[in-house]
Design a protein around this motif. Structure first.
Motif, PDB file in Angstrom:
ATOM      1  N   LEU A   1       4.323  52.085  51.386  1.00 23.60           N
ATOM      2  CA  LEU A   1       5.076  51.656  52.560  1.00 23.60           C
ATOM      3  C   LEU A   1       6.241  52.622  52.745  1.00 23.60           C
ATOM      4  O   LEU A   1       7.140  52.668  51.898  1.00 23.60           O
ATOM      5  CB  LEU A   1       5.597  50.230  52.359  1.00 23.60           C
ATOM      6  CG  LEU A   1       6.457  49.642  53.486  1.00 23.60           C
ATOM      7  CD1 LEU A   1       5.643  49.505  54.763  1.00 23.60           C
ATOM      8  CD2 LEU A   1       7.020  48.280  53.069  1.00 23.60           C
TER       9      LEU A   1
ATOM     10  N   ARG B   1       9.579  30.089  51.237  1.00 20.19           N
ATOM     11  CA  ARG B   1       8.596  30.434  52.250  1.00 20.19           C
ATOM     12  C   ARG B   1       8.573  29.347  53.323  1.00 20.19           C
ATOM     13  O   ARG B   1       8.989  28.216  53.088  1.00 20.19           O
ATOM     14  CB  ARG B   1       7.202  30.562  51.640  1.00 20.19           C
ATOM     15  CG  ARG B   1       7.051  31.658  50.621  1.00 20.19           C
ATOM     16  CD  ARG B   1       5.588  31.720  50.190  1.00 20.19           C
ATOM     17  NE  ARG B   1       5.407  32.443  48.948  1.00 20.19           N
ATOM     18  CZ  ARG B   1       5.182  33.756  48.860  1.00 20.19           C
ATOM     19  NH1 ARG B   1       5.140  34.479  49.970  1.00 20.19           N
ATOM     20  NH2 ARG B   1       5.007  34.322  47.684  1.00 20.19           N
TER      21      ARG B   1
ATOM     22  N   CYS C   1       1.639  47.758  47.517  1.00 13.81           N
ATOM     23  CA  CYS C   1       2.006  49.127  47.896  1.00 13.81           C
ATOM     24  C   CYS C   1       3.195  49.626  47.084  1.00 13.81           C
ATOM     25  O   CYS C   1       4.028  48.849  46.627  1.00 13.81           O
ATOM     26  CB  CYS C   1       2.381  49.189  49.379  1.00 13.81           C
ATOM     27  SG  CYS C   1       1.027  48.927  50.518  1.00 13.81           S
TER      28      CYS C   1
ATOM     29  N   GLY D   1      14.819  40.179  52.403  1.00 11.12           N
ATOM     30  CA  GLY D   1      14.355  39.260  53.432  1.00 11.12           C
ATOM     31  C   GLY D   1      15.504  38.452  53.998  1.00 11.12           C
ATOM     32  O   GLY D   1      16.652  38.565  53.564  1.00 11.12           O
TER      33      GLY D   1
ATOM     34  N   LEU E   1      11.525  35.618  56.613  1.00 12.92           N
ATOM     35  CA  LEU E   1      10.787  36.855  56.871  1.00 12.92           C
ATOM     36  C   LEU E   1      11.055  37.825  55.733  1.00 12.92           C
ATOM     37  O   LEU E   1      12.208  38.215  55.501  1.00 12.92           O
ATOM     38  CB  LEU E   1      11.223  37.478  58.207  1.00 12.92           C
ATOM     39  CG  LEU E   1      10.919  36.664  59.459  1.00 12.92           C
ATOM     40  CD1 LEU E   1      11.397  37.414  60.703  1.00 12.92           C
ATOM     41  CD2 LEU E   1       9.423  36.359  59.558  1.00 12.92           C
ATOM     42  N   PRO E   2      10.031  38.220  54.998  1.00 13.91           N
ATOM     43  CA  PRO E   2      10.245  39.120  53.856  1.00 13.91           C
ATOM     44  C   PRO E   2      10.666  40.509  54.309  1.00 13.91           C
ATOM     45  O   PRO E   2      10.253  40.987  55.366  1.00 13.91           O
ATOM     46  CB  PRO E   2       8.880  39.146  53.164  1.00 13.91           C
ATOM     47  CG  PRO E   2       7.908  38.804  54.244  1.00 13.91           C
ATOM     48  CD  PRO E   2       8.621  37.849  55.151  1.00 13.91           C
TER      49      PRO E   2
ATOM     50  N   GLU F   1       4.097  42.415  47.484  1.00 16.00           N
ATOM     51  CA  GLU F   1       3.013  41.462  47.731  1.00 16.00           C
ATOM     52  C   GLU F   1       1.750  42.138  48.271  1.00 16.00           C
ATOM     53  O   GLU F   1       0.646  41.623  48.087  1.00 16.00           O
ATOM     54  CB  GLU F   1       3.479  40.374  48.690  1.00 16.00           C
ATOM     55  CG  GLU F   1       4.527  39.447  48.085  1.00 16.00           C
ATOM     56  CD  GLU F   1       4.657  38.140  48.842  1.00 16.00           C
ATOM     57  OE1 GLU F   1       4.220  37.104  48.332  1.00 16.00           O
ATOM     58  OE2 GLU F   1       5.209  38.192  49.967  1.00 16.00           O
ATOM     59  N   SER F   2       1.900  43.279  48.919  1.00 21.34           N
ATOM     60  CA  SER F   2       0.731  43.989  49.434  1.00 21.34           C
ATOM     61  C   SER F   2       0.176  44.985  48.430  1.00 21.34           C
ATOM     62  O   SER F   2      -0.851  45.617  48.676  1.00 21.34           O
ATOM     63  CB  SER F   2       1.087  44.723  50.736  1.00 21.34           C
ATOM     64  OG  SER F   2       2.056  45.728  50.496  1.00 21.34           O
TER      65      SER F   2
ATOM     66  N   MET G   1      11.215  44.772  53.265  1.00 24.20           N
ATOM     67  CA  MET G   1      10.252  45.807  52.886  1.00 24.20           C
ATOM     68  C   MET G   1       9.912  45.777  51.398  1.00 24.20           C
ATOM     69  O   MET G   1       8.779  46.086  51.006  1.00 24.20           O
ATOM     70  CB  MET G   1      10.783  47.186  53.284  1.00 24.20           C
ATOM     71  CG  MET G   1      12.043  47.615  52.544  1.00 24.20           C
ATOM     72  SD  MET G   1      12.744  49.137  53.216  1.00 24.20           S
ATOM     73  CE  MET G   1      13.410  48.533  54.768  1.00 24.20           C
TER      74      MET G   1
ATOM     75  N   GLU H   1       7.542  42.901  50.891  1.00 24.43           N
ATOM     76  CA  GLU H   1       6.301  43.255  51.580  1.00 24.43           C
ATOM     77  C   GLU H   1       5.488  44.240  50.757  1.00 24.43           C
ATOM     78  O   GLU H   1       4.262  44.104  50.617  1.00 24.43           O
ATOM     79  CB  GLU H   1       6.618  43.849  52.954  1.00 24.43           C
ATOM     80  CG  GLU H   1       5.378  44.207  53.770  1.00 24.43           C
ATOM     81  CD  GLU H   1       5.725  44.828  55.106  1.00 24.43           C
ATOM     82  OE1 GLU H   1       4.809  45.421  55.723  1.00 24.43           O
ATOM     83  OE2 GLU H   1       6.897  44.743  55.535  1.00 24.43           O
ATOM     84  N   SER H   2       6.157  45.239  50.192  1.00 22.80           N
ATOM     85  CA  SER H   2       5.430  46.240  49.407  1.00 22.80           C
ATOM     86  C   SER H   2       4.890  45.637  48.119  1.00 22.80           C
ATOM     87  O   SER H   2       3.755  45.925  47.708  1.00 22.80           O
ATOM     88  CB  SER H   2       6.332  47.441  49.095  1.00 22.80           C
ATOM     89  OG  SER H   2       7.352  47.107  48.165  1.00 22.80           O
TER      90      SER H   2
END
Length: 312
Positions: free
Chosen positions: A74, A147, A113, A89, A101-102, A110-111, A104, A107-108
């Motif tokens: 990412l 969440r 990345c 977030g 809202l998470p 959990e994905s 970056m 996000e990285s």
């Protein structure tokens, strides 16, 4: 070998990938970078503008994906406005009510990345990364967020760390990494970076090539730009900047300008912006170096341009 085990990559593979993209880095830089990642460290690549730090960060993340250490990367560019909202977030008002809202970082993670951050020193990093500093030191942290629809607070838990009770766990893979870049020279001063932060990253310097390597890189239609290489004595400017100037010079030469005009335009269009922030003595040196390759009309323009660029 990054990450250990059979699914990894070596410094030689990284060097091959770089050469395939027309780049070359010293062997010790590649070995230092791979060793840092392999030992579990996050990395900051430092060095002058134009040495290929960002490209190297992307290459190493690409190899990590090929080695199945991550699902990709990412990319992000740091700014002075960064805060925990962008990285970890925040709670946002939506049509569905207050929703988490998470950022970056989450996000990285959990994905799967890696997170590649360009120009890290433009952010107030301690404030922006917040609780993540605890996580990258190997300790779990409970976040002040839930969440959407959840009842338990989120927790970030590094590999091997104990899981906090009564939390919604986000596990940080042992192979997850942040790879960031930071310029040695920047007209925007770096924000505060604490000792605690510095301990959590390995810093790898990506230097400029030597003069012979520069000269070889600039062979071809735009090689007139070689005459501006002495400017590296004022500030170390990486090869990418000179290569951009050489490509411009090759195209501009089709219009048949004088060599003085061509060099002046290459200097002001590509090299002078990298010299912002130099002191009066360095500005004087810059003028004398440029004046040696220019004719009288362009010398006068160069004096004005240097003065305007270096005296805000």
């Amino acid at each position: 070998m990054v990450g250990g085990g059979p699914a990894s990559f070596s410094a030689d593979e990284l060097g091959f990938a770089a050469k395939r993209d027309g780049l070359q880095f010293p062997d010790h830089v590649l070995h230092q970078l791979v060793a840092a990642l392999d030992s579990g460290m996050h990395v900051v690549l430092t060095g002058p503008a134009g040495t290929g730090k960002t490209t190297l960060a992307h290459l190493v993340a690409d190899l990590a994906q090929q080695a199945m250490l991550c699902t990709g990367y990412l990319p992000a560019t740091a700014t002075a406005e960064w805060s925990v909202a962008q990285t970890i977030g925040s709670i946002q008002d939506t049509a569905e009510g207050h929703v988490f809202l998470p950022g970056m970082v989450l996000e990285s993670i959990e994905s799967g990345c890696w997170l590649v951050i360009d120009e890290l020193n433009r952010a107030d990093v301690d404030s922006a990364l917040g609780e993540l500093l605890t996580v990258v030191s190997g300790q779990p942290v409970v976040l002040p967020f839930k969440r959407h629809g959840g009842v338990l607070p989120l927790s970030l838990v590094p590999a091997g760390a104990a899981t906090p009770a009564d939390t919604d766990v986000i596990r940080v893979p042992a192979t997850w990494r942040m790879v960031a870049t930071m310029g040695s020279h920047d007209d925007q001063l770096p924000m505060a970076m604490s000792r605690a932060l510095l301990r959590r990253f390995a810093f790898v310097e990506v230097p400029s090539p030597d003069d012979d390597a520069f000269a070889a890189l600039l062979e071809g239609p735009g090689e007139i730009v070689r005459r501006l290489l002495p400017l590296r004595a004022v500030r170390d400017i990486g090869p990418a900047v000179f290569l951009d100037a050489a490509r411009f010079a090759a195209r501009r030469a089709e219009d048949a300008p004088t060599s003085s005009r061509l060099l002046f335009e290459a200097f002001t269009g590509f090299l002078l912006p990298q010299l912002r922030g130099i002191d009066a003595a360095a500005a004087a040196t810059t003028y004398h170096l440029v004046a040696e390759v220019l004719s009288d009309p362009e010398r006068a323009e160069a004096r004005r341009a240097i003065t305007e660029a270096t005296h805000p």
